[in-house]
Design a protein around this motif. Structure first.
Motif, mmCIF file in Angstrom:
data_model
loop_
_atom_site.group_PDB
_atom_site.id
_atom_site.type_symbol
_atom_site.label_atom_id
_atom_site.label_comp_id
_atom_site.label_asym_id
_atom_site.label_seq_id
_atom_site.Cartn_x
_atom_site.Cartn_y
_atom_site.Cartn_z
ATOM 1 N N VAL A 134 0.833 -1.195 0.000
ATOM 2 C CA VAL A 134 0.000 0.000 0.000
ATOM 3 C C VAL A 134 0.876 1.256 0.000
ATOM 4 C CG1 VAL A 134 -1.819 1.218 1.251
ATOM 5 C CG2 VAL A 134 -1.826 -1.261 1.185
ATOM 6 N N ARG A 135 2.012 1.194 0.653
ATOM 7 C CA ARG A 135 2.903 2.355 0.711
ATOM 8 C C ARG A 135 3.409 2.721 -0.684
ATOM 9 N NH1 ARG A 135 7.439 2.745 5.210
ATOM 10 N NH2 ARG A 135 5.767 3.845 6.257
ATOM 11 N N SER A 136 3.771 1.690 -1.468
ATOM 12 C CA SER A 136 4.240 1.985 -2.834
ATOM 13 C C SER A 136 3.106 2.582 -3.680
ATOM 14 C CB SER A 136 4.786 0.723 -3.502
ATOM 15 O OG SER A 136 3.751 -0.211 -3.681
ATOM 16 N N TRP A 137 1.871 2.100 -3.464
ATOM 17 C CA TRP A 137 0.729 2.687 -4.168
ATOM 18 C C TRP A 137 0.589 4.166 -3.817
ATOM 19 C CZ3 TRP A 137 -3.878 -1.244 -3.447
ATOM 20 C CH2 TRP A 137 -3.615 -2.387 -4.206
ATOM 21 N N HIS A 138 0.753 4.483 -2.538
ATOM 22 C CA HIS A 138 0.606 5.861 -2.095
ATOM 23 C C HIS A 138 1.708 6.754 -2.699
ATOM 24 C CE1 HIS A 138 -0.936 9.007 0.441
ATOM 25 N NE2 HIS A 138 0.261 9.216 0.972
ATOM 26 N N GLU A 139 2.918 6.225 -2.723
ATOM 27 C CA GLU A 139 4.016 6.997 -3.306
ATOM 28 C C GLU A 139 3.783 7.218 -4.808
ATOM 29 O OE1 GLU A 139 7.473 4.790 -2.351
ATOM 30 O OE2 GLU A 139 7.465 5.393 -0.224
ATOM 31 N N ASP A 140 3.284 6.186 -5.486
ATOM 32 C CA ASP A 140 2.972 6.348 -6.915
ATOM 33 C C ASP A 140 1.905 7.405 -7.132
ATOM 34 O OD1 ASP A 140 4.815 4.454 -7.579
ATOM 35 O OD2 ASP A 140 3.350 2.810 -7.784
ATOM 36 N N TRP A 141 0.906 7.430 -6.246
ATOM 37 C CA TRP A 141 -0.161 8.432 -6.382
ATOM 38 C C TRP A 141 0.380 9.845 -6.156
ATOM 39 C CZ3 TRP A 141 -4.237 9.720 -8.652
ATOM 40 C CH2 TRP A 141 -5.099 10.708 -8.175
ATOM 41 N N LEU A 142 1.299 9.982 -5.188
ATOM 42 C CA LEU A 142 1.907 11.296 -4.959
ATOM 43 C C LEU A 142 2.697 11.751 -6.186
ATOM 44 C CD1 LEU A 142 3.125 11.004 -1.264
ATOM 45 C CD2 LEU A 142 1.150 12.234 -2.127
ATOM 46 N N LYS A 143 3.416 10.819 -6.808
ATOM 47 C CA LYS A 143 4.153 11.164 -8.017
ATOM 48 C C LYS A 143 3.194 11.585 -9.128
ATOM 49 C CE LYS A 143 8.083 8.078 -7.252
ATOM 50 N NZ LYS A 143 8.752 6.840 -7.725
ATOM 51 N N THR A 144 2.109 10.870 -9.232
ATOM 52 C CA THR A 144 1.113 11.201 -10.257
ATOM 53 C C THR A 144 0.547 12.587 -10.031
ATOM 54 O OG1 THR A 144 0.543 8.868 -10.393
ATOM 55 C CG2 THR A 144 -1.007 10.402 -11.380
ATOM 56 N N LEU A 145 0.262 12.930 -8.773
ATOM 57 C CA LEU A 145 -0.250 14.265 -8.463
ATOM 58 C C LEU A 145 0.764 15.335 -8.830
ATOM 59 C CD1 LEU A 145 -2.072 13.763 -5.037
ATOM 60 C CD2 LEU A 145 -3.114 14.215 -7.255
ATOM 61 N N ARG A 146 2.036 15.063 -8.538
ATOM 62 C CA ARG A 146 3.065 16.049 -8.875
ATOM 63 C C ARG A 146 3.128 16.256 -10.393
ATOM 64 N NH1 ARG A 146 6.699 12.881 -5.723
ATOM 65 N NH2 ARG A 146 6.420 13.365 -3.524
ATOM 66 N N VAL A 147 3.083 15.172 -11.121
ATOM 67 C CA VAL A 147 3.143 15.273 -12.584
ATOM 68 C C VAL A 147 1.943 16.047 -13.108
ATOM 69 C CG1 VAL A 147 3.044 13.925 -14.712
ATOM 70 C CG2 VAL A 147 4.558 13.224 -12.865
ATOM 71 N N MET A 148 0.729 15.735 -12.541
ATOM 72 C CA MET A 148 -0.482 16.420 -12.995
ATOM 73 C C MET A 148 -0.392 17.922 -12.725
ATOM 74 S SD MET A 148 -3.285 13.609 -11.778
ATOM 75 C CE MET A 148 -4.679 14.681 -11.954
ATOM 76 N N ASP A 149 0.142 18.305 -11.548
ATOM 77 C CA ASP A 149 0.260 19.725 -11.234
ATOM 78 C C ASP A 149 1.338 20.407 -12.087
ATOM 79 O OD1 ASP A 149 -1.779 19.863 -9.427
ATOM 80 O OD2 ASP A 149 -0.532 19.318 -7.717
ATOM 81 N N SER A 150 2.375 19.638 -12.432
ATOM 82 C CA SER A 150 3.447 20.263 -13.214
ATOM 83 C C SER A 150 3.025 20.498 -14.662
ATOM 84 C CB SER A 150 4.702 19.393 -13.168
ATOM 85 O OG SER A 150 4.458 18.170 -13.824
ATOM 86 N N ILE A 151 2.145 19.657 -15.184
ATOM 87 C CA ILE A 151 1.738 19.841 -16.583
ATOM 88 C C ILE A 151 0.477 20.685 -16.728
ATOM 89 C CG2 ILE A 151 2.807 17.664 -17.290
ATOM 90 C CD1 ILE A 151 0.040 16.431 -17.358
ATOM 91 N N ALA A 152 -0.163 21.020 -15.593
ATOM 92 C CA ALA A 152 -1.386 21.823 -15.667
ATOM 93 C C ALA A 152 -1.025 23.300 -15.862
ATOM 94 C CB ALA A 152 -2.199 21.645 -14.399
ATOM 95 N N ARG A 153 -1.871 24.017 -16.604
ATOM 96 C CA ARG A 153 -1.623 25.440 -16.819
ATOM 97 C C ARG A 153 -1.932 26.221 -15.556
ATOM 98 N NH1 ARG A 153 -3.785 29.007 -21.923
ATOM 99 N NH2 ARG A 153 -2.678 30.918 -21.366
ATOM 100 N N TYR A 154 -3.064 25.863 -14.944
ATOM 101 C CA TYR A 154 -3.437 26.490 -13.665
ATOM 102 C C TYR A 154 -3.501 25.398 -12.615
ATOM 103 C CZ TYR A 154 -4.890 30.210 -16.826
ATOM 104 O OH TYR A 154 -4.904 31.163 -17.785
ATOM 105 N N PRO A 155 -2.854 25.586 -11.491
ATOM 106 C CA PRO A 155 -2.917 24.554 -10.441
ATOM 107 C C PRO A 155 -4.350 24.370 -9.953
ATOM 108 C CG PRO A 155 -1.143 26.087 -10.020
ATOM 109 C CD PRO A 155 -1.933 26.649 -11.158
ATOM 110 N N ARG A 156 -4.654 23.159 -9.631
ATOM 111 C CA ARG A 156 -6.038 22.830 -9.271
ATOM 112 C C ARG A 156 -6.459 23.466 -7.955
ATOM 113 N NH1 ARG A 156 -6.134 16.701 -9.141
ATOM 114 N NH2 ARG A 156 -3.979 17.033 -8.587
ATOM 115 N N VAL A 157 -5.522 23.640 -7.007
ATOM 116 C CA VAL A 157 -5.883 24.197 -5.698
ATOM 117 C C VAL A 157 -6.311 25.647 -5.851
ATOM 118 C CG1 VAL A 157 -5.032 24.698 -3.386
ATOM 119 C CG2 VAL A 157 -4.349 22.598 -4.543
#
Length: 197
Positions: A134-157
């Motif tokens: 489960v820990r590796s799943w969580h780390e993968d999800w954090l990486k995915t969030l970082r990638v999504m925020d880095s490629i987004a024009r406007y941050p979602r928050v």
């Protein structure tokens, strides 16, 4: 009376009314006599009765056999009662009989075997370690969030804060990790803006 034939009106023309009246009266009397002596064409007499249908010997025989059977059973019962009256009776009211079953031992052994197998299965299931991390799943999800925020024009928050649609019902862990990721991503675009300026 002698002149009655003059008042008679025959159906057909005739030369002598007296004779015609006499002949008509004779034919009418004959007709009345035939009507009185006529026999019916449909029989209205009761049907013929048969003896074997009225007596029903088979039913009488069955009834007699039933009475004989009842009489025989009554005689047997009377003999039993008289035997009990003559003697003390052979009734034993002691209820010391233990209920025995022929397959009790086999059922107990089968139940014991099933219980042992269930305990072994439970032990194996409790000792089994999970295949998924489960820990590796969580780390993968954090990486995915970082990638999504880095490629987004406007941050979602920022977009959700501007619209006022921030949901307080999210889990605290997800909110914390998301805020960490967005902070990191917010720092990156600002540094990029500084470099461009």
């Amino acid at each position: 009376m002698a002149l009655q034939h003059r008042a008679y009106q025959p159906l057909f023309p005739t030369g002598n009314k007296y004779l015609q009246q006499k002949w008509d009266k004779a034919s009418y009397d004959l007709h009345k006599q035939k009507v009185k002596s006529a026999t019916p064409t449909i029989s209205k007499t009761p049907p013929k009765s048969y003896g074997h249908l009225a007596v029903k010997l088979k039913k009488l025989k069955l009834e007699e056999e039933r009475k004989m059977k009842i009489k025989r059973e009554n005689n047997m019962l009377m003999e039993k009662i008289s035997h009990i009256m003559r003697t003390t009776g052979g009734v034993d009211n002691k209820n010391s009989y233990d209920v025995k079953s022929l397959g009790k031992k086999k059922r107990q052994l089968e139940l014991l075997r099933i219980t042992n197998e269930n305990q072994m299965i439970l032990f194996r299931l409790s000792q089994c370690r999970p295949h998924y991390n489960v820990r590796s799943w969580h780390e993968d999800w954090l990486k995915t969030l970082r990638v999504m925020d880095s490629i987004a024009r406007y941050p979602r928050v920022r977009a959700s804060q501007q619209k006022g649609q921030e949901k307080p019902s999210k889990k605290s862990n997800d909110a914390a990790t998301h805020s960490l990721v967005t902070n990191n991503s917010n720092n990156k675009p600002e540094s990029a803006e500084n470099e461009s300026s």
